[in-house]
Design an enzyme around this catalytic site. Structure first.
Site, PDB file in Angstrom:
ATOM      1  N   ASP A 158       0.839  -1.196   0.000  1.00  0.00           N
ATOM      2  CA  ASP A 158       0.000   0.000   0.000  1.00  0.00           C
ATOM      3  C   ASP A 158       0.875   1.247   0.000  1.00  0.00           C
ATOM      4  OD1 ASP A 158      -3.239   0.073   0.507  1.00  0.00           O
ATOM      5  OD2 ASP A 158      -2.299   1.988   0.959  1.00  0.00           O
ATOM      6  N   ASP A 180       4.536   2.274  -4.051  1.00  0.00           N
ATOM      7  CA  ASP A 180       3.641   2.823  -5.062  1.00  0.00           C
ATOM      8  C   ASP A 180       3.744   1.893  -6.274  1.00  0.00           C
ATOM      9  OD1 ASP A 180       2.483   4.176  -7.178  1.00  0.00           O
ATOM     10  OD2 ASP A 180       3.264   6.137  -6.579  1.00  0.00           O
ATOM     11  N   ASN A 213      -4.949  -5.028  -7.279  1.00  0.00           N
ATOM     12  CA  ASN A 213      -6.164  -4.376  -6.753  1.00  0.00           C
ATOM     13  C   ASN A 213      -6.017  -2.873  -6.553  1.00  0.00           C
ATOM     14  OD1 ASN A 213      -8.770  -4.355  -4.878  1.00  0.00           O
ATOM     15  ND2 ASN A 213      -7.089  -3.448  -3.697  1.00  0.00           N
ATOM     16  N   TYR A 227     -10.979   6.345 -15.806  1.00  0.00           N
ATOM     17  CA  TYR A 227     -11.138   5.082 -15.058  1.00  0.00           C
ATOM     18  C   TYR A 227     -11.733   3.971 -15.937  1.00  0.00           C
ATOM     19  CZ  TYR A 227     -12.736   2.207 -11.029  1.00  0.00           C
ATOM     20  OH  TYR A 227     -12.970   1.207 -10.118  1.00  0.00           O
ATOM     21  N   LYS A 271      -9.994   0.436 -16.782  1.00  0.00           N
ATOM     22  CA  LYS A 271     -10.610  -0.836 -16.397  1.00  0.00           C
ATOM     23  C   LYS A 271     -10.912  -1.709 -17.614  1.00  0.00           C
ATOM     24  CE  LYS A 271     -10.573  -0.573 -11.918  1.00  0.00           C
ATOM     25  NZ  LYS A 271      -9.451  -1.278 -11.239  1.00  0.00           N
TER      26      LYS A 271
HETATM   27  P1  NAP Z   1     -10.173   2.011  -1.892  1.00  0.00           P
HETATM   28  O1  NAP Z   1     -11.048   1.787  -0.702  1.00  0.00           O
HETATM   29  O2  NAP Z   1      -9.937   3.402  -2.364  1.00  0.00           O
HETATM   30  O3  NAP Z   1      -8.786   1.259  -1.654  1.00  0.00           O
HETATM   31  C1  NAP Z   1      -7.782   1.297  -2.631  1.00  0.00           C
HETATM   32  C2  NAP Z   1      -6.442   1.028  -1.971  1.00  0.00           C
HETATM   33  O4  NAP Z   1      -5.390   1.126  -2.962  1.00  0.00           O
HETATM   34  C3  NAP Z   1      -6.117   2.049  -0.885  1.00  0.00           C
HETATM   35  O5  NAP Z   1      -5.605   1.385   0.236  1.00  0.00           O
HETATM   36  C4  NAP Z   1      -5.081   2.929  -1.560  1.00  0.00           C
HETATM   37  O6  NAP Z   1      -4.179   3.567  -0.680  1.00  0.00           O
HETATM   38  C5  NAP Z   1      -4.358   1.910  -2.434  1.00  0.00           C
HETATM   39  N1  NAP Z   1      -3.576   2.571  -3.481  1.00  0.00           N
HETATM   40  C6  NAP Z   1      -3.953   3.634  -4.240  1.00  0.00           C
HETATM   41  N2  NAP Z   1      -2.971   3.969  -5.093  1.00  0.00           N
HETATM   42  C7  NAP Z   1      -1.947   3.114  -4.859  1.00  0.00           C
HETATM   43  C8  NAP Z   1      -0.643   2.969  -5.411  1.00  0.00           C
HETATM   44  N3  NAP Z   1      -0.191   3.790  -6.370  1.00  0.00           N
HETATM   45  N4  NAP Z   1       0.151   1.967  -4.946  1.00  0.00           N
HETATM   46  C9  NAP Z   1      -0.276   1.155  -3.964  1.00  0.00           C
HETATM   47  N5  NAP Z   1      -1.494   1.236  -3.411  1.00  0.00           N
HETATM   48  C10 NAP Z   1      -2.325   2.212  -3.840  1.00  0.00           C
HETATM   49  O7  NAP Z   1     -10.770   1.244  -3.174  1.00  0.00           O
HETATM   50  P2  NAP Z   1     -11.687  -0.075  -3.287  1.00  0.00           P
HETATM   51  O8  NAP Z   1     -13.072   0.375  -3.440  1.00  0.00           O
HETATM   52  O9  NAP Z   1     -11.320  -1.049  -2.249  1.00  0.00           O
HETATM   53  O10 NAP Z   1     -11.207  -0.599  -4.710  1.00  0.00           O
HETATM   54  C11 NAP Z   1     -10.254  -1.635  -4.905  1.00  0.00           C
HETATM   55  C12 NAP Z   1     -10.177  -1.987  -6.389  1.00  0.00           C
HETATM   56  O11 NAP Z   1     -11.466  -2.382  -6.858  1.00  0.00           O
HETATM   57  C13 NAP Z   1      -9.746  -0.825  -7.272  1.00  0.00           C
HETATM   58  O12 NAP Z   1      -8.943  -1.294  -8.335  1.00  0.00           O
HETATM   59  C14 NAP Z   1     -11.058  -0.295  -7.776  1.00  0.00           C
HETATM   60  O13 NAP Z   1     -10.883   0.428  -8.956  1.00  0.00           O
HETATM   61  C15 NAP Z   1     -11.836  -1.584  -7.953  1.00  0.00           C
HETATM   62  N6  NAP Z   1     -13.294  -1.397  -7.980  1.00  0.00           N
HETATM   63  C16 NAP Z   1     -13.983  -0.867  -6.908  1.00  0.00           C
HETATM   64  C17 NAP Z   1     -15.366  -0.732  -6.982  1.00  0.00           C
HETATM   65  C18 NAP Z   1     -16.199  -0.175  -5.866  1.00  0.00           C
HETATM   66  O14 NAP Z   1     -17.408  -0.027  -6.031  1.00  0.00           O
HETATM   67  N7  NAP Z   1     -15.630   0.150  -4.709  1.00  0.00           N
HETATM   68  C19 NAP Z   1     -16.046  -1.123  -8.142  1.00  0.00           C
HETATM   69  C20 NAP Z   1     -15.334  -1.646  -9.197  1.00  0.00           C
HETATM   70  C21 NAP Z   1     -13.960  -1.777  -9.106  1.00  0.00           C
HETATM   71  P3  NAP Z   1      -4.629   4.953   0.063  1.00  0.00           P
HETATM   72  O15 NAP Z   1      -5.297   4.464   1.312  1.00  0.00           O
HETATM   73  O16 NAP Z   1      -3.380   5.697   0.320  1.00  0.00           O
HETATM   74  O17 NAP Z   1      -5.527   5.685  -0.870  1.00  0.00           O
END
Ligand code: NAP
Length: 255
Positions: free
Chosen positions: A39, A65, A92, A156, A160
């Site tokens: 992370d 990162d 992820n 985005y 995706k």
């Molecule tokens: P989230 O709650 O925002 O968590 C994302 C995590 O990734 C956070 O811990 C973030 O760190 C970390 N991150 C961001 N940039 C990074 C980098 N450059 N290197 C390493 N880590 C990094 O998102 P989520 O909802 O769990 O989503 C997880 C995945 O599922 C993503 O790929 C998202 O696009 C996909 N997704 C989510 C949804 C939804 O409805 N939630 C739907 C479809 C797809 P920080 O804490 O510092 O930000």
């Protein structure tokens, strides 16, 4: 009760300190896997690692990162030092920089491409070396229903959709080495990411969740555990004939 389906396996999960990534890491660890969490947020990563260890789970991690190849290389080395191997990679880590096209900046575009696409490329390119040598591996990429088009997400949705092409190509290239590559495409999942979307739209989160549920055939929004469950299916040893697939986990049909 856990059946320890991933005992002696090591899973490397990016963006694992919260949301979907955290649920995926927890699900693997509960099934006996060693989990290595990546992370960019140090305090969140430390908190999650501590929480997992207090639960008796085998968890290590590194601050990196994913869009920076040097940091990814260093993290992969740390994972190897901690657990000796990597069997499963879950790409992820993700960010959103939503805006209508006419307001979207070059930085909004680049940030999203770098984290989702370059990040998945960096981790997959490094870790496939280990998997190919082992003649075994499972790579799972996080796509999204946004790949099919979503207002305010030109960056985005492009990333995706790109991950789906990336998934299918790696599946073709790596299949003969015992490495399968698949994608999970979540619909509406209740996390900080969807909370941020509600804020941007000026809608209270509760109301946003209710609307999401009303638009979903199963009548509810998704939870991070719904996605973890699908990721575990692709990661199972028994799933070796499932390759290059995109599974929509969205409470209804999407593609
Ligand atoms: P989230 O709650 O925002 O968590 C994302 C995590 O990734 C956070 O811990 C973030 O760190 C970390 N991150 C961001 N940039 C990074 C980098 N450059 N290197 C390493 N880590 C990094 O998102 P989520 O909802 O769990 O989503 C997880 C995945 O599922 C993503 O790929 C998202 O696009 C996909 N997704 C989510 C949804 C939804 O409805 N939630 C739907 C479809 C797809 P920080 O804490 O510092 O930000």
């Amino acid at each position: 009760m856990s059946m320890e389906r991933f005992r002696d396996r090591t899973a490397f999960i990016t963006g694992a300190s919260r949301g979907i990534g955290k649920a995926i890491a927890k699900a693997f660890a509960t099934e006996g896997a060693n989990v290595f969490l990546i992370d960019i947020n140090e305090s969140a990563l430390t908190a999650t690692l501590n929480e997992f260890r207090e639960q008796g789970l085998k968890a290590e991690g590194a601050l990196a990162d994913v869009s920076d190849r040097k940091q990814v290389n260093a993290a992969v080395q740390q994972a190897l030092e901690a657990f000796g191997n990597i069997d499963i990679l879950v790409n992820n880590a993700g960010v959103i920089r939503d805006n209508l096209l006419f307001k979207m900046t070059e930085d909004d575009w680049d940030t999203v491409m770098n984290v989702h696409l370059k990040g998945s490329f960096n981790c997959s390119a490094e870790i496939q070396k280990i998997m190919v040598e082992n003649r075994y591996g499972r790579i799972i990429n996080l796509s999204s229903t946004s790949a099919l088009g979503n207002r305010g997400q030109a960056n985005y949705s492009t990333a995706k959709a790109g991950l789906q092409g990336f998934t299918k190509t790696l599946a073709i290239e790596l299949g003969k080495f015992g490495v399968t590559v698949n994608a999970v495409a979540p619909g509406f999942i209740e996390t900080d990411m969807t909370k941020a979307t509600a804020e941007r739209m000026g809608i209270p989160f509760e109301q946003f969740l209710q609307y999401g549920a009303s638009q979903t055939p199963v009548g509810r929004v998704g939870q991070p555990e719904d996605i973890a469950n699908a990721v575990l299916f692709f990661a199972m040893e028994e799933s070796s004939y499932v390759n290059g697939q995109v599974l929509y986990v969205a409470g209804g049909p999407k593609d």
